[in-house]
Design a protein around this motif. Structure first.
Motif, PDB file in Angstrom:
ATOM      1  N   ALA A 375      -0.327 -23.935 -11.162  1.00  0.00           N
ATOM      2  CA  ALA A 375      -1.730 -23.960 -11.566  1.00  0.00           C
ATOM      3  C   ALA A 375      -2.388 -22.592 -11.434  1.00  0.00           C
ATOM      4  O   ALA A 375      -3.277 -22.240 -12.224  1.00  0.00           O
ATOM      5  N   VAL A 376      -1.964 -21.804 -10.425  1.00  0.00           N
ATOM      6  CA  VAL A 376      -2.544 -20.477 -10.191  1.00  0.00           C
ATOM      7  C   VAL A 376      -1.389 -19.474 -10.150  1.00  0.00           C
ATOM      8  O   VAL A 376      -0.893 -19.111  -9.075  1.00  0.00           O
ATOM      9  N   PRO A 377      -0.962 -18.964 -11.305  1.00  0.00           N
ATOM     10  CA  PRO A 377       0.213 -18.083 -11.345  1.00  0.00           C
ATOM     11  C   PRO A 377       0.089 -16.836 -10.480  1.00  0.00           C
ATOM     12  O   PRO A 377       1.108 -16.317 -10.001  1.00  0.00           O
ATOM     13  N   ALA A 378      -1.116 -16.338 -10.260  1.00  0.00           N
ATOM     14  CA  ALA A 378      -1.276 -15.142  -9.435  1.00  0.00           C
ATOM     15  C   ALA A 378      -0.743 -15.353  -8.021  1.00  0.00           C
ATOM     16  O   ALA A 378      -0.315 -14.394  -7.358  1.00  0.00           O
ATOM     17  N   LEU A 379      -0.731 -16.607  -7.568  1.00  0.00           N
ATOM     18  CA  LEU A 379      -0.228 -16.901  -6.228  1.00  0.00           C
ATOM     19  C   LEU A 379       1.273 -16.697  -6.118  1.00  0.00           C
ATOM     20  O   LEU A 379       1.813 -16.617  -5.017  1.00  0.00           O
ATOM     21  N   GLN A 380       1.962 -16.594  -7.246  1.00  0.00           N
ATOM     22  CA  GLN A 380       3.408 -16.395  -7.220  1.00  0.00           C
ATOM     23  C   GLN A 380       3.784 -15.024  -6.657  1.00  0.00           C
ATOM     24  O   GLN A 380       4.942 -14.779  -6.323  1.00  0.00           O
ATOM     25  N   ALA A 381       2.791 -14.152  -6.525  1.00  0.00           N
ATOM     26  CA  ALA A 381       3.048 -12.858  -5.879  1.00  0.00           C
ATOM     27  C   ALA A 381       3.314 -13.031  -4.387  1.00  0.00           C
ATOM     28  O   ALA A 381       4.004 -12.193  -3.786  1.00  0.00           O
ATOM     29  N   LEU A 382       2.776 -14.083  -3.779  1.00  0.00           N
ATOM     30  CA  LEU A 382       2.946 -14.266  -2.338  1.00  0.00           C
ATOM     31  C   LEU A 382       4.386 -14.616  -1.972  1.00  0.00           C
ATOM     32  O   LEU A 382       4.977 -13.951  -1.118  1.00  0.00           O
ATOM     33  N   PRO A 383       4.999 -15.650  -2.571  1.00  0.00           N
ATOM     34  CA  PRO A 383       6.418 -15.879  -2.264  1.00  0.00           C
ATOM     35  C   PRO A 383       7.299 -14.726  -2.724  1.00  0.00           C
ATOM     36  O   PRO A 383       8.334 -14.457  -2.112  1.00  0.00           O
ATOM     37  N   ALA A 384       6.901 -14.007  -3.792  1.00  0.00           N
ATOM     38  CA  ALA A 384       7.681 -12.844  -4.226  1.00  0.00           C
ATOM     39  C   ALA A 384       7.677 -11.770  -3.146  1.00  0.00           C
ATOM     40  O   ALA A 384       8.709 -11.144  -2.874  1.00  0.00           O
ATOM     41  N   ARG A 385       6.536 -11.562  -2.527  1.00  0.00           N
ATOM     42  CA  ARG A 385       6.456 -10.565  -1.462  1.00  0.00           C
ATOM     43  C   ARG A 385       7.284 -11.004  -0.254  1.00  0.00           C
ATOM     44  O   ARG A 385       8.013 -10.197   0.343  1.00  0.00           O
ATOM     45  N   LEU A 386       7.179 -12.276   0.125  1.00  0.00           N
ATOM     46  CA  LEU A 386       7.935 -12.772   1.275  1.00  0.00           C
ATOM     47  C   LEU A 386       9.432 -12.709   1.010  1.00  0.00           C
ATOM     48  O   LEU A 386      10.210 -12.238   1.847  1.00  0.00           O
ATOM     49  N   LEU A 387       9.845 -13.161  -0.177  1.00  0.00           N
ATOM     50  CA  LEU A 387      11.263 -13.206  -0.499  1.00  0.00           C
ATOM     51  C   LEU A 387      11.805 -11.817  -0.816  1.00  0.00           C
ATOM     52  O   LEU A 387      12.909 -11.447  -0.391  1.00  0.00           O
ATOM     53  N   GLY A 388      11.030 -11.024  -1.545  1.00  0.00           N
ATOM     54  CA  GLY A 388      11.527  -9.750  -2.024  1.00  0.00           C
ATOM     55  C   GLY A 388      11.407  -8.611  -1.038  1.00  0.00           C
ATOM     56  O   GLY A 388      12.271  -7.732  -0.983  1.00  0.00           O
ATOM     57  N   LEU A 389      10.332  -8.611  -0.247  1.00  0.00           N
ATOM     58  CA  LEU A 389      10.085  -7.505   0.684  1.00  0.00           C
ATOM     59  C   LEU A 389      10.275  -7.906   2.130  1.00  0.00           C
ATOM     60  O   LEU A 389      10.484  -7.049   2.990  1.00  0.00           O
ATOM     61  N   GLY A 390      10.178  -9.208   2.432  1.00  0.00           N
ATOM     62  CA  GLY A 390      10.437  -9.685   3.781  1.00  0.00           C
ATOM     63  C   GLY A 390       9.303  -9.409   4.743  1.00  0.00           C
ATOM     64  O   GLY A 390       8.188  -9.051   4.365  1.00  0.00           O
ATOM     65  N   ILE A 391       9.630  -9.581   6.008  1.00  0.00           N
ATOM     66  CA  ILE A 391       8.679  -9.384   7.102  1.00  0.00           C
ATOM     67  C   ILE A 391       9.008  -8.072   7.796  1.00  0.00           C
ATOM     68  O   ILE A 391      10.154  -7.804   8.135  1.00  0.00           O
ATOM     69  N   ARG A 392       7.991  -7.267   8.029  1.00  0.00           N
ATOM     70  CA  ARG A 392       8.146  -6.017   8.779  1.00  0.00           C
ATOM     71  C   ARG A 392       9.334  -5.215   8.243  1.00  0.00           C
ATOM     72  O   ARG A 392      10.247  -4.843   8.974  1.00  0.00           O
ATOM     73  N   ARG A 393       9.299  -4.950   6.962  1.00  0.00           N
ATOM     74  CA  ARG A 393      10.437  -4.274   6.337  1.00  0.00           C
ATOM     75  C   ARG A 393      10.568  -2.833   6.835  1.00  0.00           C
ATOM     76  O   ARG A 393       9.596  -2.207   7.262  1.00  0.00           O
ATOM     77  N   GLU A 394      11.796  -2.346   6.748  1.00  0.00           N
ATOM     78  CA  GLU A 394      12.122  -1.034   7.274  1.00  0.00           C
ATOM     79  C   GLU A 394      12.046   0.038   6.184  1.00  0.00           C
ATOM     80  O   GLU A 394      12.168  -0.253   4.989  1.00  0.00           O
ATOM     81  N   HIS A 395      11.880   1.278   6.617  1.00  0.00           N
ATOM     82  CA  HIS A 395      11.936   2.442   5.740  1.00  0.00           C
ATOM     83  C   HIS A 395      12.873   3.468   6.370  1.00  0.00           C
ATOM     84  O   HIS A 395      13.078   3.483   7.589  1.00  0.00           O
ATOM     85  N   ILE A 396      13.456   4.330   5.554  1.00  0.00           N
ATOM     86  CA  ILE A 396      14.406   5.329   6.040  1.00  0.00           C
ATOM     87  C   ILE A 396      13.655   6.385   6.845  1.00  0.00           C
ATOM     88  O   ILE A 396      12.831   7.126   6.304  1.00  0.00           O
ATOM     89  N   ARG A 397      13.933   6.413   8.156  1.00  0.00           N
ATOM     90  CA  ARG A 397      13.331   7.421   9.026  1.00  0.00           C
ATOM     91  C   ARG A 397      14.401   8.188   9.812  1.00  0.00           C
ATOM     92  O   ARG A 397      14.065   9.086  10.582  1.00  0.00           O
ATOM     93  N   SER A 398      15.663   7.826   9.645  1.00  0.00           N
ATOM     94  CA  SER A 398      16.741   8.546  10.317  1.00  0.00           C
ATOM     95  C   SER A 398      16.887   9.924   9.680  1.00  0.00           C
ATOM     96  O   SER A 398      16.580  10.107   8.489  1.00  0.00           O
ATOM     97  N   PRO A 399      17.354  10.920  10.445  1.00  0.00           N
ATOM     98  CA  PRO A 399      17.424  12.281   9.906  1.00  0.00           C
ATOM     99  C   PRO A 399      18.471  12.430   8.814  1.00  0.00           C
ATOM    100  O   PRO A 399      19.419  11.661   8.719  1.00  0.00           O
ATOM    101  N   ASN A 400      18.240  13.427   7.969  1.00  0.00           N
ATOM    102  CA  ASN A 400      19.182  13.766   6.913  1.00  0.00           C
ATOM    103  C   ASN A 400      19.687  15.184   7.182  1.00  0.00           C
ATOM    104  O   ASN A 400      19.092  16.161   6.766  1.00  0.00           O
ATOM    105  N   ARG A 401      20.774  15.274   7.931  1.00  0.00           N
ATOM    106  CA  ARG A 401      21.315  16.587   8.276  1.00  0.00           C
ATOM    107  C   ARG A 401      22.841  16.535   8.350  1.00  0.00           C
ATOM    108  O   ARG A 401      23.442  16.771   9.400  1.00  0.00           O
TER     109      ARG A 401
END
Length: 404
Positions: A375-401
């Protein structure tokens, strides 16, 4: 400074967590040895879903474009068919970032890609057909691993990434909590004609649930059954199995006769558990070795990779500088336990309230939340965020050397 006289970090298991851990440590200049017991990565019935959270990490590494050169299909929406009616659950095109889709990529392609990138780094070594079967225990810490061929390998740190049946987790006597999984999965494949769009879908009806993963010229199919129910299904006969599959998932009907032998049906015993402590001095468990996930949502690969990123963020600089990683090991679980706990809790809800209900009812009714999402397609962004990005997602912070 890197101490070249110290033994390498040994990563046991060449799955998503182990290969990502090896890549990130080598990228930081840490000598690392990955041990994989098989001769190659080519095994069927492994997860194919590379989620936006993982794709974003490869973008941060500058490797996303190269990764997507490998054979894959893009899935921008996820839905299901309940008693013949289609429902859209998640719309990934509404996500932020460069990857607004799930990449359906056979896991062997994904692992081959990571291995290829890691082999370019001088600190990285991958040994295939090398099965670790035990630990070398010193007076104060784990000091290495023992291989099936009798070889003993010393290490600065052992990373147990050897999956849900982890031998090293058990050898280290790490405490495990079983959350209980009321389902198992029977995997099989059915030929199909290639289509311009990926037609991965879930089907619920008639007391059955089948997920069809579109791999181009065939569907990899997962029939969900009650825990321990495989023998009952087999006893009913292959003809009944084919009929039930075709009735539940009509796209399978045209080529269902291709399933002509029970040898073509593989059983996955589903586990849902987690360690209450992920480490001992000299050893850290990550991925399925630390927390076995249900196949619900296809999140297992992506959570495992997030574990590897978190572990590298916490440990890589210390290891590269020749420091003692043991005081830092507890921080990995502290960082990851919220994300793992929430996803496992949600999987338990789905087991009970969605899959369980579907298998009890011959004419299931779509839950209220699904009707609201239509009924409200915009709400489909919420499960997409949970499923696609997860909880407390990580980013690359380890050194590159990496070393020259």
């Amino acid at each position: 400074m890197i101490d070249h006289d110290k033994p390498p970090v040994i990563v046991v298991g060449g799955g998503p967590a182990g290969m990502m851990m090896g890549l990130l440590l080598a990228r930081a200049g840490v000598p690392v040895l990955v041990l994989e017991k098989h001769a190659d990565f080519l095994r069927d019935f492994r997860g194919d879903t590379v989620h936006p959270s993982t794709l974003d990490l490869f973008d941060e590494l500058g490797l996303l474009e190269a990764l997507l050169m490998r054979d894959h299909n893009k899935v921008t929406t996820v839905g299901g068919v309940i008693d013949g009616k289609t429902y859209r659950i998640a719309d990934f095109s509404r996500l932020p970032g460069p990857a607004r889709f799930i990449a359906m990529m056979p896991q062997w392609h994904f692992l081959d890609f990571v291995a290829e990138q890691a082999r370019r780094l001088p600190c990285f070594t991958l040994r295939m057909e090398s099965e670790a079967v035990g630990l070398i225990e010193g007076p104060q810490r784990i000091e290495g691993v023992r291989l099936a061929n009798g070889e003993a390998l010393r290490s600065t740190l052992v990373i147990a990434a050897d999956g849900r049946g982890s031998l090293l987790r058990d050898a280290a006597r790490l405490p495990r909590k079983d959350l209980g999984a009321p389902i198992d999965v029977m995997w099989f494949r059915i030929p199909k004609a290639p289509t311009p769009d990926n037609r991965t879908q879930g089907y619920i009806g008639g007391g059955e649930m089948i997920v069809t993963i579109d791999r181009g010229d065939y569907f990899q199919c997962a029939r969900v059954i009650e825990k321990g129910g495989a023998e009952r299904v087999r006893a009913a006969g292959l003809e009944r199995f084919r009929a039930d599959a075709a009735a539940t998932a009509p796209p399978l009907a045209q080529h269902i006769a291709a399933l002509d032998n029970w040898d073509d049906v593989k059983l996955l015993t589903v586990s849902l558990d987690h360690l209450t402590r992920w480490h001992r001095p000299g050893l850290l468990a990550i991925g399925d070795a630390a927390h076995a996930m249900s196949p619900v949502g296809g999140v297992g690969i992506n959570l495992a990779i997030q574990d590897a990123v978190a572990a590298a963020n916490i440990l890589a600089a210390c290891l590269a500088d020749g420091g003692d990683p043991d005081p830092l090991l507890h921080k990995v679980r502290e960082r990851r336990k919220l994300a793992v706990g929430i996803i496992q809790a949600l999987q338990r809800v789905v087991h009970r309230n969605v899959i369980g209900a579907a298998m009890r009812e011959t004419a299931p009714r779509a839950p209220m939340i699904l009707r609201l999402l239509q009924a409200v397609p915009a709400l489909q962004a919420l499960p997409a965020r949970l499923l696609g990005l997860g909880i407390r997602r990580e980013h690359i912070r380890s050194p590159n050397r990496p070393l020259p």
